[in-house]
Scaffold this motif. Sequence first.
Motif, short mmCIF file in Angstrom:
data_model
loop_
_atom_site.label_atom_id
_atom_site.label_comp_id
_atom_site.label_asym_id
_atom_site.label_seq_id
_atom_site.Cartn_x
_atom_site.Cartn_y
_atom_site.Cartn_z
N GLY A 362 25.29 -28.56 26.90
CA GLY A 362 25.10 -30.01 26.72
C GLY A 362 23.82 -30.33 26.50
N GLN A 363 23.07 -29.93 27.41
CA GLN A 363 21.36 -30.51 27.63
C GLN A 363 20.69 -29.88 26.40
N LEU A 364 20.97 -28.74 25.98
CA LEU A 364 20.42 -28.01 24.54
C LEU A 364 20.87 -29.02 23.39
N CYS A 399 19.48 -21.11 23.22
CA CYS A 399 18.49 -22.25 22.80
C CYS A 399 18.95 -21.94 21.21
N ARG A 400 18.73 -20.72 20.61
CA ARG A 400 18.92 -20.67 19.20
C ARG A 400 20.34 -21.11 18.75
N ILE A 404 17.58 -24.55 18.56
CA ILE A 404 16.25 -24.83 18.93
C ILE A 404 15.35 -23.63 18.69
N GLN A 405 14.27 -23.98 18.02
CA GLN A 405 13.18 -22.87 17.51
C GLN A 405 12.56 -22.38 18.74
N GLN A 406 11.87 -23.06 19.44
CA GLN A 406 11.03 -22.63 20.26
C GLN A 406 11.57 -22.49 21.85
N GLU A 426 10.98 -11.41 24.72
CA GLU A 426 12.38 -12.17 24.50
C GLU A 426 12.27 -13.50 24.47
N VAL A 427 11.08 -14.14 24.39
CA VAL A 427 10.94 -15.64 24.38
C VAL A 427 9.61 -15.88 23.60
N ASP A 428 9.48 -17.12 23.13
CA ASP A 428 8.31 -17.63 22.26
C ASP A 428 7.18 -17.96 23.28
#
Length: 558
Positions: A362-364, A399-400, A404-406, A426-428
């Motif tokens: 829900g938050q994302l 996120c993806r 969400i991109q970043q 694994e992360v940006d």
Amino acid sequence: MREFTGTGVSPGVGVGRVRVMTGTVPVPPAEPFTGDRVAETARALAALEDVARELESRAAAAGGETHDVLAAQALMARDPDLAGEVTVGVSAGLSAARAVYESFGFYRELLGGSGAYISARVADLDDVRDRTVARLMAFAVPGVPDADDEHYVLITQDLAPADLALLDPERCVAFVTEEGGPIGHTAILARAMGIPAIVACAGALEVPDGAYVLADGASGTLVLDPDPARIERARAAEKARAEAVGSAAGPGRTKDGWSVPLLANVGGPKDIQPALDNGAEGVGLFRSEYLFLDEAVPPSEEQQIAAYRAVLEAFPRVVVRVLDAGADKPLSFLPPAAVEPNPALGERGLRLLRRHPDVLRGQLRALAKAAEGLPADRLRVMAPMVTDAEEARVFTRACREAGIQQAGIMIEVPAAAVRAHDIAEEVDFFSLGTNDLAQYVFAVDRQVSSLTRLQNPWRPALLDLMAHAAKAATEAGKGCGVCGEAAADPVMACVLAGLGVTSLSMSSPSLPLVRAALAAHTYAECQEAARAARAARTAGAARAAARSALPALETLGL
Ligand code: PEP
Ligand code: MG
């Protein structure tokens, strides 16, 4: 002239007569109470209410960040579960003072259950207890003395935010505490109020009341009987610092143009203006849990979108941290599975969100919607309390899925710093949370104020871990910022730049001085300061080594 050295946490020079604040409240005796228990209960509850009212009126007078801390303390005094516990205590034969004293032992847990926010410091909690017990035992309420002196320097064991709020910066020209540390509330509030301050200053209480002293909140030195030349030097340094701060504008960068964006830590839309006023280039840490500390149920999507959108519209880049609930920041709609003996090592941050996946999703979703129509790189989202690459992968995937991109993580668990090279795949991006990283690497609970001095970010073990994580990020071509309080120390900020971190985020009042310190040094000097600090064996030696590698600090009066 005799000198005492502590940690300077709020730069500036104060010269004046010492006022020593003492007055500890005794532990109420455990003897059985034989009088009228109904009347005794009423007396206890009335004292709690009086304390709550007093804190509220101080909060109203103080405003700003101080207001929030004092209002949180008033909430503690008014907690219905606490009142229940006190009532039970008196019914069982304790005096009002003793029942209050004992009930505070359960307080953190009870507040967690009631959804209120414990403002992260046991010192705040003890202060509420002591005020109530002092009232009930007819002791003078501990606190700031009524100083008639035109200018005085306050020396005390520790200073609760409620007392700090009472200080008149026109008269209290500095304060010095024997305890406390650079990341305590008191240090943060002193910077916000602009009162020069030194904490963890061993021996300061040996200075007698009425002595003439100089307190230098930049270098952390307390000088007894300073001669005029010493005062002159300190004042000149202060003037130089004010001039440098005034003339350093624009984005964060070293003297030779190495860019280190300077970002703000915010807790919601109310913090936007101070961040803009202090020249923040973006937000490096939006503590989203601060928005919902008193909510009993998860916030609605609309509620979330409104808060996120306001911050996203105000800055070109915003790093939002998903709800960091648990331990010092309990949220009643995100409970852990069971009562925990060590909440800091329990279910918190991403661990809790994985227990409540709907809340995370829900938050994302709300974040992605809040960023609709804005440039693609504006929103970056990160997870707190990540331990390894598997957890990082789960978060990035979530996120993806939300569009969400970043997606990034906070590095605050030592294991994550040690294996940062795995996680970088694994992360940006990374953001170093030095407050928790220090807590975990030094095994020092950040809520125990008597240990705050051990949470010194200059301890070389922490510098090594940060260097390791920053290197892993660089090798993977990813950014690695810092968003813990360590970034707010201008000397440390230069060291962090030299360690290879790519942005610095801090509470807004600290931005100008950090900007000035960076602008006064070359990147090579910052690198040398980082190398020298890491070569030292103690926190004190590390800071001293960094300072000698940063020659322009002198001209900045730091
Ligand atoms: C940190 O741990 O350094 C941090 C920035 O997060 P918080 O203080 O909110 O835990
Ligand atoms: Mg943290």
